[in-house]
Write an enzyme that holds these catalytic residues in place. Sequence first.
Site, PDB file in Angstrom:
ATOM      1  CG  ASP A   1     -10.839   4.721   0.438  1.00 16.71           C
ATOM      2  OD1 ASP A   1     -11.339   4.700   1.577  1.00 16.71           O
ATOM      3  OD2 ASP A   1      -9.623   4.631   0.238  1.00 16.71           O
ATOM      4  CG  ASP A   2      -9.636   8.622  -3.536  1.00 15.06           C
ATOM      5  OD1 ASP A   2      -8.596   8.171  -3.066  1.00 15.06           O
ATOM      6  OD2 ASP A   2     -10.178   8.175  -4.567  1.00 15.06           O
TER       7      ASP A   2
ATOM      8  CG  ASN B   1      -3.174   3.537   5.978  1.00 21.51           C
ATOM      9  OD1 ASN B   1      -4.046   3.262   5.160  1.00 21.51           O
ATOM     10  ND2 ASN B   1      -1.942   3.066   5.926  1.00 21.51           N
TER      11      ASN B   1
ATOM     12  CE  LYS C   1      -6.910   2.552  -1.478  1.00 20.97           C
ATOM     13  NZ  LYS C   1      -7.295   3.500  -0.483  1.00 20.97           N
TER      14      LYS C   1
ATOM     15  CE1 TYR D   1      -4.115   1.703   0.364  1.00 21.33           C
ATOM     16  CE2 TYR D   1      -3.311   2.560   2.445  1.00 21.33           C
ATOM     17  CZ  TYR D   1      -4.246   2.559   1.437  1.00 21.33           C
ATOM     18  OH  TYR D   1      -5.315   3.408   1.511  1.00 21.33           O
TER      19      TYR D   1
ATOM     20  CG  ASN E   1      -0.751   9.431   0.945  1.00 18.52           C
ATOM     21  OD1 ASN E   1      -0.100   9.401   1.962  1.00 18.52           O
ATOM     22  ND2 ASN E   1      -2.043   9.144   0.902  1.00 18.52           N
TER      23      ASN E   1
ATOM     24  CD  GLU F   1      -9.189   4.004  -3.597  1.00 19.87           C
ATOM     25  OE1 GLU F   1     -10.088   3.421  -2.975  1.00 19.87           O
ATOM     26  OE2 GLU F   1      -8.499   4.916  -3.092  1.00 19.87           O
ATOM     27  CG  ASP F   2      -6.385   6.968  -6.300  1.00 19.45           C
ATOM     28  OD1 ASP F   2      -6.869   7.557  -5.312  1.00 19.45           O
ATOM     29  OD2 ASP F   2      -5.300   6.387  -6.252  1.00 19.45           O
TER      30      ASP F   2
ATOM     31  NE  ARG G   1      -6.363  11.556  -6.557  1.00 21.74           N
ATOM     32  CZ  ARG G   1      -6.488  11.277  -5.267  1.00 21.74           C
ATOM     33  NH1 ARG G   1      -6.711  12.213  -4.413  1.00 21.74           N
ATOM     34  NH2 ARG G   1      -6.440  10.029  -4.811  1.00 21.74           N
TER      35      ARG G   1
HETATM   36  P1  NAD Z   1      -7.181  17.313  -5.332  1.00 20.03           P
HETATM   37  O1  NAD Z   1      -6.407  17.497  -6.576  1.00 20.03           O
HETATM   38  O2  NAD Z   1      -8.631  17.050  -5.408  1.00 20.03           O
HETATM   39  O3  NAD Z   1      -6.974  18.603  -4.399  1.00 20.03           O
HETATM   40  C1  NAD Z   1      -5.753  19.264  -4.215  1.00 20.03           C
HETATM   41  C2  NAD Z   1      -6.055  20.588  -3.540  1.00 20.03           C
HETATM   42  O4  NAD Z   1      -4.816  21.178  -3.151  1.00 20.03           O
HETATM   43  C3  NAD Z   1      -6.751  21.604  -4.458  1.00 20.03           C
HETATM   44  O5  NAD Z   1      -7.768  22.251  -3.756  1.00 20.03           O
HETATM   45  C4  NAD Z   1      -5.654  22.588  -4.796  1.00 20.03           C
HETATM   46  O6  NAD Z   1      -6.165  23.896  -5.035  1.00 20.03           O
HETATM   47  C5  NAD Z   1      -4.845  22.532  -3.530  1.00 20.03           C
HETATM   48  N1  NAD Z   1      -3.475  23.014  -3.735  1.00 20.03           N
HETATM   49  C6  NAD Z   1      -2.623  22.681  -4.718  1.00 20.03           C
HETATM   50  N2  NAD Z   1      -1.480  23.373  -4.579  1.00 20.03           N
HETATM   51  C7  NAD Z   1      -1.619  24.141  -3.490  1.00 20.03           C
HETATM   52  C8  NAD Z   1      -0.794  25.077  -2.844  1.00 20.03           C
HETATM   53  N3  NAD Z   1       0.432  25.333  -3.290  1.00 20.03           N
HETATM   54  N4  NAD Z   1      -1.270  25.707  -1.762  1.00 20.03           N
HETATM   55  C9  NAD Z   1      -2.504  25.444  -1.276  1.00 20.03           C
HETATM   56  N5  NAD Z   1      -3.336  24.556  -1.853  1.00 20.03           N
HETATM   57  C10 NAD Z   1      -2.896  23.906  -2.945  1.00 20.03           C
HETATM   58  O7  NAD Z   1      -6.453  16.156  -4.556  1.00 20.03           O
HETATM   59  P2  NAD Z   1      -7.054  15.298  -3.351  1.00 20.03           P
HETATM   60  O8  NAD Z   1      -7.718  14.096  -3.870  1.00 20.03           O
HETATM   61  O9  NAD Z   1      -7.818  16.162  -2.459  1.00 20.03           O
HETATM   62  O10 NAD Z   1      -5.721  14.783  -2.660  1.00 20.03           O
HETATM   63  C11 NAD Z   1      -4.807  15.700  -2.089  1.00 20.03           C
HETATM   64  C12 NAD Z   1      -3.763  14.912  -1.340  1.00 20.03           C
HETATM   65  O11 NAD Z   1      -4.362  14.216  -0.257  1.00 20.03           O
HETATM   66  C13 NAD Z   1      -3.032  13.847  -2.175  1.00 20.03           C
HETATM   67  O12 NAD Z   1      -1.654  13.938  -1.953  1.00 20.03           O
HETATM   68  C14 NAD Z   1      -3.555  12.554  -1.647  1.00 20.03           C
HETATM   69  O13 NAD Z   1      -2.575  11.545  -1.694  1.00 20.03           O
HETATM   70  C15 NAD Z   1      -3.850  12.906  -0.224  1.00 20.03           C
HETATM   71  N6  NAD Z   1      -4.836  11.976   0.363  1.00 20.03           N
HETATM   72  C16 NAD Z   1      -4.512  11.424   1.554  1.00 20.03           C
HETATM   73  C17 NAD Z   1      -5.361  10.530   2.133  1.00 20.03           C
HETATM   74  C18 NAD Z   1      -4.995   9.954   3.477  1.00 20.03           C
HETATM   75  O14 NAD Z   1      -4.017  10.285   4.022  1.00 20.03           O
HETATM   76  N7  NAD Z   1      -5.779   9.120   4.079  1.00 20.03           N
HETATM   77  C19 NAD Z   1      -6.525  10.166   1.487  1.00 20.03           C
HETATM   78  C20 NAD Z   1      -6.855  10.768   0.266  1.00 20.03           C
HETATM   79  C21 NAD Z   1      -5.984  11.675  -0.283  1.00 20.03           C
END
Ligand code: NAD
Length: 602
Positions: free
Chosen positions: A297-298, A485, A202, A131, A441, A274-275, A184
């Site tokens: 899940d996201d 996680n 997953k 993972y 991540n 997912e993604d 994504r």
């Molecule tokens: P997304 O593309 O939907 O959203 C990204 C957001 O970040 C957008 O709102 C964008 O405007 C903002 N952003 C980008 N650059 C920026 C900056 N310099 N300053 C401020 N804001 C900025 O992506 P997402 O699906 O929301 O995922 C974002 C992150 O969260 C990914 O790295 C993903 O791996 C992580 N994530 C973690 C978990 C977990 O830890 N459990 C779960 C899901 C996603």
Amino acid sequence: MLRINASGLRLISKSLNVQSVKAVKNIAIDDKDRLSKPRSQIKGVELLRNPSLYKGMAFTVEERQLLGIHGLLPPAVLSQQVQCHRIMENFRREKDDLSRYIALTNLQYRNEKLFYKVLIDNLELLMPIVYTPTVGLACQKYGIAFRRSKGLYITIHDKGHIYDVLCNWPESVVKAIVVTDGERILGLGDLGCYGMGIPIGKLSLYTALAGIYPTHCLPIMLDVGTNNQQLLDDPLYIGLRQKRVTGKVYEEFMDEFMDAVVARFGYNCLIQFEDFASHNAYKFLQKYQEKYCMFNDDIQGTAAVALAGLMTSLRVTGTPLEENKILFVGAGQAACGIADLVALAISRKANITFEQACSRIYMFDVDGLLVEDRPEGQLDGPKNKYTKQSLRPTKNLSDAVEQIKPTALIGATGVGGIFTESVIRKMGQLNERPVIFALSNPTHKAECTAQQAYEFTDGRCLFSSGSPFKPVELNGKTYVPGQGNNSYIFPGVALATTVFQSKHIDEEVFLIAARTLSEQVSESDLVAGQLYPPMKQIQNVSVKIAVEISKYYYETELASLYPAPYDLESYIRDQLYDTTYQSYVPNTWTWPEEHTKPKDFN
Ligand code: NAD
């Protein structure tokens, strides 16, 4: 090197000295261990190629003779315990994490029970390989990591025939699907068909963490092309070499997919999204949530795990949820999903409207703070409800922190290092115990490291991250960072949903999951700074979550399984996948205790 002690050698010779094998008419195999073919038909080399049935050198002499595989394996008979030892010896010899990932997936394709036994027995060590973060790397290098096909690939050119493609899947009972279109992948962007590593990973966790049978799980890649030019130019790329199809055609394709799944596997088949890219993720969740048995899940899994971390943090800070000010950095699907669930939790707890609860939540995205008169950047979509009127627009995060004075800072941007030293120090000045979550991540995209968070707040912060960080030593104290996680949540949700055949999965389910997860954190975990239970307890956590959700499914008549089992927990535990090898012959000779736990192997 594999070392066999003297008693092991005696035992192997003993097993080889079996003189006669009793004639056995019926091969007895546990009914729970489903096969794609009637068992009596699976024999000979075909048996050795079937990962659900394969036992490698653990086939007994009797089994080898009865099943026509005598001579096709080396003569020694090894226990599963010895096999696990060999796998881990080899695992440690691999030179990097990608090689370790490839070695484990090879094992999964060869011998499913051994793969899950090894994974479950070494969860803390192997989770980061199967993972995040390694699965992200594996997806980027999927052309190299690819060994053999697993799961189903449905392309945009299959539009109009998706049901037929689903019919090619050999298992007729599928209870859970994880599907992506690869647009994504984690924080890594459009990885097209290489994103297949995510549904496979997953679903491995469905089995390892929630005991859902591997044969009931189906990973699906919906290949509608990729806009990643590097992949289109990659000679090893495994997907369609075309730009992404979007708009009406893509949406019709998705609608057809959902209907085809129901037609093929029934209404109760769980579909985990997912993604997908943010805009699609939200759109499909809204469109399908009440029509199918699905979740994203996201958005929802992330939301529940982050809310659980927040609930646990508040046990330390002592501030009720509704009295916190939470600043999200990032306003995409992860941040909005968490914010929506937090707002729902606040509204329930404080008995206020959802809109009132949203006023306690602030957002900052790539265009700065979400305020009505900001000079640039959109304010539409799910983030819109967090737009504030009375604040000054700013693109400087430190300034935003200064204006809002948040008690909690939650990063989900995919931008590594955005929580600078000054931002973290400011959080430390504003709060006795600041809550800082760096959820992006993989590891290099985390908003800050665990070391930075603890160091710049003198060890006072309550920290959690999306990818794992090692414990931090600071001024003679060890801090164990929590990993927010999603695998704390989605396996338990999937377990309850598949066992009790829920019709739909609504937001309440994720509130229940978050609350139950938080309750599993002990006081001693909290003292070490851990906001989540230790990984090794995760299977038990999944069952606890599933029990609480199943009560809700019955209360709300979402469960289709009738009548409701008297004891939900023991019913769930009875359904779990068992990694012990099945015996293929009745009354087969078993390994004495002294050999299954060889002394030399410690
Ligand atoms: P997304 O593309 O939907 O959203 C990204 C957001 O970040 C957008 O709102 C964008 O405007 C903002 N952003 C980008 N650059 C920026 C900056 N310099 N300053 C401020 N804001 C900025 O992506 P997402 O699906 O929301 O995922 C974002 C992150 O969260 C990914 O790295 C993903 O791996 C992580 N994530 C973690 C978990 C977990 O830890 N459990 C779960 C899901 C996603």
